[in-house]
Design an enzyme around this catalytic site. Sequence first.
Site, PDB file in Angstrom:
ATOM      1  N   GLY A  50      24.484  45.420  29.269  1.00  0.00           N
ATOM      2  CA  GLY A  50      24.498  44.052  28.759  1.00  0.00           C
ATOM      3  C   GLY A  50      23.258  43.699  27.960  1.00  0.00           C
ATOM      4  N   GLN A  81      33.196  43.422  26.767  1.00  0.00           N
ATOM      5  CA  GLN A  81      33.074  41.961  26.688  1.00  0.00           C
ATOM      6  C   GLN A  81      31.652  41.539  26.326  1.00  0.00           C
ATOM      7  OE1 GLN A  81      31.266  40.935  29.519  1.00  0.00           O
ATOM      8  NE2 GLN A  81      31.740  38.802  29.963  1.00  0.00           N
ATOM      9  N   ARG A  82      30.671  42.421  26.513  1.00  0.00           N
ATOM     10  CA  ARG A  82      29.278  42.041  26.239  1.00  0.00           C
ATOM     11  C   ARG A  82      28.415  43.178  25.716  1.00  0.00           C
ATOM     12  NH1 ARG A  82      30.613  43.312  30.950  1.00  0.00           N
ATOM     13  NH2 ARG A  82      29.328  44.559  32.315  1.00  0.00           N
ATOM     14  N   CYS A 206      26.138  41.263  38.494  1.00  0.00           N
ATOM     15  CA  CYS A 206      27.066  40.786  37.470  1.00  0.00           C
ATOM     16  C   CYS A 206      28.470  41.323  37.728  1.00  0.00           C
ATOM     17  CB  CYS A 206      26.581  41.191  36.084  1.00  0.00           C
ATOM     18  SG  CYS A 206      25.147  40.240  35.553  1.00  0.00           S
ATOM     19  N   CYS A 363      36.570  42.442  50.292  1.00  0.00           N
ATOM     20  CA  CYS A 363      36.040  41.723  49.124  1.00  0.00           C
ATOM     21  C   CYS A 363      36.252  42.621  47.914  1.00  0.00           C
ATOM     22  CB  CYS A 363      34.570  41.364  49.315  1.00  0.00           C
ATOM     23  SG  CYS A 363      33.491  42.791  49.540  1.00  0.00           S
TER      24      CYS A 363
END
Length: 405
Positions: A50, A81-82, A206, A363
């Site tokens: 990123g 996406q980044r 992130c 999770c």
Amino acid sequence: MSLPALVEPAAELSIDEVRRYSRHLIIPDVGMTGQKRLKNAKVLVIGAGGLGSPALLYLAAAGVGTLGIAEFDTVDESNLQRQVIHGVSDIDKPKGLSAKESIAEINPYVTVNLHTERLDNDNVFDVFRGYDLIVDGTDNFATRYMVNDAAYFLKIPYVWGSIYRFDGQASVFWPHAELEDGTSAEAPCYRCLYPEPPPPGMVPSCAEGGVLGVLCASIGSIQVNEAIKLLTGIGDPLVGKLMIYDALEMEYRKLRVRKDPNCALCGDNPTVTGLIDYDAFCGAISDEAADAAVGSTISVVQLEHMLKERSEGARDFVLVDVREPNEYEINKIPGSVLIPKGDFLNGSALEQLPADKQIVMHCKTGVRSAETLAIVKGAGYADAVHVGGGVVAWVNQIDPSQPSY
Ligand SMILES: [Zn+2]
């Protein structure tokens, strides 16, 4: 505070280079000398993710002569996406190689060194040595502290950045910085600002919590801005200052960070005098969660079997997804109920759990569910278990038709 330039100027720029860098050369503060310093500079960027993606692109375009890239990972679709240095055709390619190819396309005058091994205590000095400056785009606390300590021992300045959702931070850590007159700049290190890592699980990564793609460019470009200032000796660098950026409020704040005389690394009586065990220091998982997970972790294959038995009426249990609602919208294990981790921390989740059924929790990867497992076991659910690998493992091994994130 103004600091002397980190790098001596290169002997000369070629005619092609003069043409290429003309918009720099006509800035009086940069000029021919500044551009020659950039040409002579060796900058190591940790991570081509990123922050590393925009940082590498702009460092290369600016004419930094030698760029090191420390990156062991490969390009994943969810990076695009980044991580703008990579493209669709780079998916599954080593990120370092992908970044090197993009740099060659932008500026063929840049020499790129790839460091493709995962940074650890055994190789970090060898990788860092020889660079004038480090730009840290690391995404985890263990590596962050290792970078700080190794840079300190080698006396190399580094530009740090961090990003999460809509919030970013940046600073320059360089306790050995000296002013023009040779006196100490009394500059802090990362440990002066953050003496201890946050408790495991308190600050999501992130990957767990998300990040606005464009935030990477905001913080990555600040890092390059500071790198160029340090290399060329212009302006007032973020040494001893923390830049905090809030993308939602569109607000930049600058806080002063003082050198801590009690700092374990750069203080008056240091206790960290060599590299330490950073995984143990940062703790991948809390002791309570680790204890709770021992003997109470099931695989996604076991879970699939249990779900089948439940559907046949052969057993009963409650499958609780402890992620956040927006994650639950992306993918889920069929038959799960959503009760976010925060509800376990504030106690409200326990009222929703039946007293007479086994509790199975999961999770994204198993970190958060290990923590909630400790809470639930503490509340008397002795047979509670959690799913190792979480929904990521479920999608990979059981149900590839669902999207991953
Ligand atoms: Zn310090």
